[in-house]
Scaffold this active site. Structure first.
Site, PDB file in Angstrom:
ATOM      1  N   TRP A  68      -3.561   4.919   2.475  1.00 12.57           N
ATOM      2  CA  TRP A  68      -4.732   4.034   2.397  1.00 12.57           C
ATOM      3  C   TRP A  68      -5.998   4.887   2.314  1.00 12.57           C
ATOM      4  O   TRP A  68      -6.884   4.626   1.510  1.00 12.57           O
ATOM      5  CB  TRP A  68      -4.803   3.118   3.616  1.00 12.57           C
ATOM      6  CG  TRP A  68      -5.854   2.036   3.501  1.00 12.57           C
ATOM      7  CD1 TRP A  68      -5.675   0.752   3.105  1.00 12.57           C
ATOM      8  CD2 TRP A  68      -7.271   2.183   3.759  1.00 12.57           C
ATOM      9  NE1 TRP A  68      -6.878   0.074   3.095  1.00 12.57           N
ATOM     10  CE2 TRP A  68      -7.880   0.937   3.488  1.00 12.57           C
ATOM     11  CE3 TRP A  68      -8.077   3.240   4.182  1.00 12.57           C
ATOM     12  CZ2 TRP A  68      -9.242   0.715   3.637  1.00 12.57           C
ATOM     13  CZ3 TRP A  68      -9.450   3.018   4.322  1.00 12.57           C
ATOM     14  CH2 TRP A  68     -10.019   1.772   4.055  1.00 12.57           C
ATOM     15  N   ALA A 104       9.844 -13.940  -0.305  1.00 10.42           N
ATOM     16  CA  ALA A 104      11.122 -13.522   0.271  1.00 10.42           C
ATOM     17  C   ALA A 104      11.571 -14.435   1.403  1.00 10.42           C
ATOM     18  O   ALA A 104      12.724 -14.388   1.804  1.00 10.42           O
ATOM     19  CB  ALA A 104      11.038 -12.090   0.771  1.00 10.42           C
ATOM     20  N   THR A 107       0.835  -1.203   0.000  1.00 12.84           N
ATOM     21  CA  THR A 107       0.000   0.000   0.000  1.00 12.84           C
ATOM     22  C   THR A 107       0.868   1.251   0.000  1.00 12.84           C
ATOM     23  O   THR A 107       0.624   2.199  -0.761  1.00 12.84           O
ATOM     24  CB  THR A 107      -0.941  -0.006   1.216  1.00 12.84           C
ATOM     25  OG1 THR A 107      -1.760  -1.186   1.171  1.00 12.84           O
ATOM     26  CG2 THR A 107      -1.828   1.229   1.236  1.00 12.84           C
TER      27      THR A 107
END
Length: 559
Positions: free
Chosen positions: A413, A277, A77
């Site tokens: 956001w 990851a 985000t």
């Protein structure tokens, strides 16, 4: 159907956003018409070979985070919101992201397209199959597996030892039941029985190869270098010996092209590749990042999980192989997550607790130290949540000011790019400063030295222990001359240690490496630690339980 839709959900916000035709998006960054291959009105693939190379490439901003928690950090985000903020203040910018995997989409994490008013669109199509890249990787991976077993079935001219095959099948879904299986049962016509297993697609070496290849030719060469197993004489067998690298490349010829979409605010977004990851190297493709650098002055990209995982691998693997050094780094943190790192239970996160917050800053401090060790001064993005109190926010800002740490309160956001302008200005200030980026270890170091450097300097651990099996594998890897490769640590994302429940900033801990797997095509060595799984499982209540589709074909419950 009786389907309830939350008007403030990420999906509802995305559905109500007005998208621009993808041709308009490509025009903003000068993509020639012959380089754009449209997938409908709002998605396209880019052919990088048809884009002229600039003499001065764009600067790269890497977005990472503190160690993730169930409270949420919002790294994607913030990445999208920062790009929108850069555009809002007049910068030529492209955001470069990884593709979502259906495993976490259907599992616990949900989608990977940002959230609120900082999203990439079309959100549901990106989260569900997208342009077929992950399916192409799955197919290529499993085609190789089928060819290996067929070779053995047809006489085994290469004398492949079925007990020493290290190539697994893959599926783009969390499915613990497939971790260990037996294949070839049912008689001679069904093949040779042997033990096998599945990884999730994003853990496939082919995913890593796609993300580290420089072009189609390099992709083919890397595929040829994959080690699939060993002969009865314990000699390595590669795809080149099997002679199937051409077929695998053919299956990936479209998937190797990066995908172009847009943010809610019309910022160009290139999305390509999606290695995790914690079990892989966690970065989007070199081709996508280099394409973005060739099209914009600023490229905002991300690496998976915390700075101990995705960012470390960006610095040691992607930077080396792609010659892409980050010009600035953003570390995303939330007050909620810092309180959880400081000992606050998830159910009490809405209650004010400055002491837990300050205790949790120890985790943030370690990630800041890690980025500084690479020669870069990071900027902290405090991703705001509605439950954050004024006292908590003031305490964190004061903590950063006392330590000369740049921090910006970020509200992307709720407000989109407008909520990230302060962050964008701090990042631009860092972009203008000279850099002294350098990896923490040399490729000429021994495998043990490289792993120990990561454990001590990045994780803050005391030492590393190698199991007998790992030591034997290291000896074999060294004997074959593969020891000069960088390290890709497979470690839990939830802790700086290899123990998921050890939060905050643990000290005096030891990391155990239980297995070392050569990935010659990708160009790194995977070190498995703790209980890390290359095929995750679904939670007790998967996100899929809330998903549905309306009678007119609209997605419901996707987030």
């Amino acid at each position: 159907m009786n389907i309830k839709v939350d008007p403030l959900s990420d999906l509802s916000i995305a559905k109500n956003a007005k998208m621009q035709p993808i041709r308009q998006i490509s025009d903003k960054i000068g993509i020639p018409e012959e380089a754009l291959e449209q997938y409908g009105n709002y998605k396209a693939k880019i052919d990088p070979t048809k884009i002229a190379t600039k003499t001065k490439l764009g600067k790269v901003v890497l977005v990472t985070a503190i160690s993730p928690t169930a409270a949420g950090e919002g790294k994607s985000t913030v990445t999208v919101g920062l790009a929108d903020a850069m555009k809002k203040i007049g910068k030529s910018v492209v955001v470069a992201l990884r593709e979502p995997s259906l495993g976490p989409v259907m599992g616990v994490k949900g989608g990977a397209t940002g959230g609120g008013y900082a999203q990439v669109l079309p959100m549901e199509e990106i989260n569900l199959h997208f342009n077929g890249d992950l399916h192409a990787i799955t197919t290529a991976n499993n085609a190789l597996a089928a060819m290996i077993d067929n070779h053995i079935h047809q006489g085994n001219e290469l004398q492949i030892d079925p007990r020493r095959i290290i190539w697994k099948r893959v599926l783009d879904m969390n499915d613990r039941a497939l971790r260990h299986i037996t294949i070839g049962l049912g008689g001679p016509a069904q093949g040779i029985p042997r033990e096998d297993g599945f990884d999730i697609t994003v853990a496939s070496e082919i995913m890593a190869i796609l993300c580290l290849a420089k072009d189609l030719g390099d992709l083919k060469e890397r595929l040829a270098q994959i080690v699939i197993g060993y002969t009865y004489a314990k000699e390595p067998i590669t795809v080149r010996v099997l002679g199937v690298e051409g077929a695998l490349t053919l299956l990936l010829k479209e998937a190797v092209k990066p995908n172009l979409v847009q943010t809610i605010e019309g910022t160009p977004a290139i999305i390509h590749g999606g290695p995790f990851a914690n079990i892989a190297h966690g970065c989007n493709s070199i081709i996508a990042t280099k394409t973005a650098m060739n099209l914009a002055d600023v490229v905002v990209t991300e690496a998976g999980f915390g700075a101990d995982l995705g960012a470390e691998k960006f610095m040691h693997i992607k930077s080396r192989q792609g010659n892409i050094a980050p010009d600035a780094v953003v570390i995303v943190a939330t007050i909620r997550a810092l309180k959880m790192q400081g000992g606050t239970p998830k159910e009490l996160l809405k209650e004010e607790d400055v002491n837990a917050l300050l205790e949790g800053t120890k985790n943030l401090e370690k990630h800041i130290e890690t980025i500084r060790a690479f020669g870069i001064e990071p900027v902290v993005a405090l991703n705001k949540f509605s439950a954050d109190t004024a006292a908590e926010t003031k305490a964190l800002l004061a903590w950063c000011e006392e330590r000369n740490i740049s921090i910006a309160l970020t509200e992307v956001w709720e407000r989109g790019g407008a909520g990230g302008v302060e962050l964008a200005k701090l990042v631009l200030r860092e972009l203008e400063k000279p850099k002294s980026f350098a990896p923490l270890y040399s490729l000429s170091d021994t495998i043990e030295q490289k792993v120990r450097t990561i454990v001590q300097q990045v994780y803050g651990g005391k030492d590393v222990v190698f199991t007998d099996a790992a030591k034997k594998q290291i000896d074999q890897i060294t004997a074959y001359g593969w020891d000069a490769l960088p390290i890709c640590m497979a470690k839990t994302q939830y802790s700086l240690s290899d123990q998921p429940k050890l939060l905050g900033r643990p000290t005096d801990f030891t990391i155990t490496v239980r297995e070392v797997i050569p990935k010659l095509g990708a160009g790194f060595l995977v070190c498995l630690t703790g209980d890390i799984m290359t095929m995750p499982g679904l939670p007790k209540k998967p996100a899929a339980l809330k998903m549905d589709v309306s009678e007119d074909g609209q997605a419901v419950g996707l987030f």
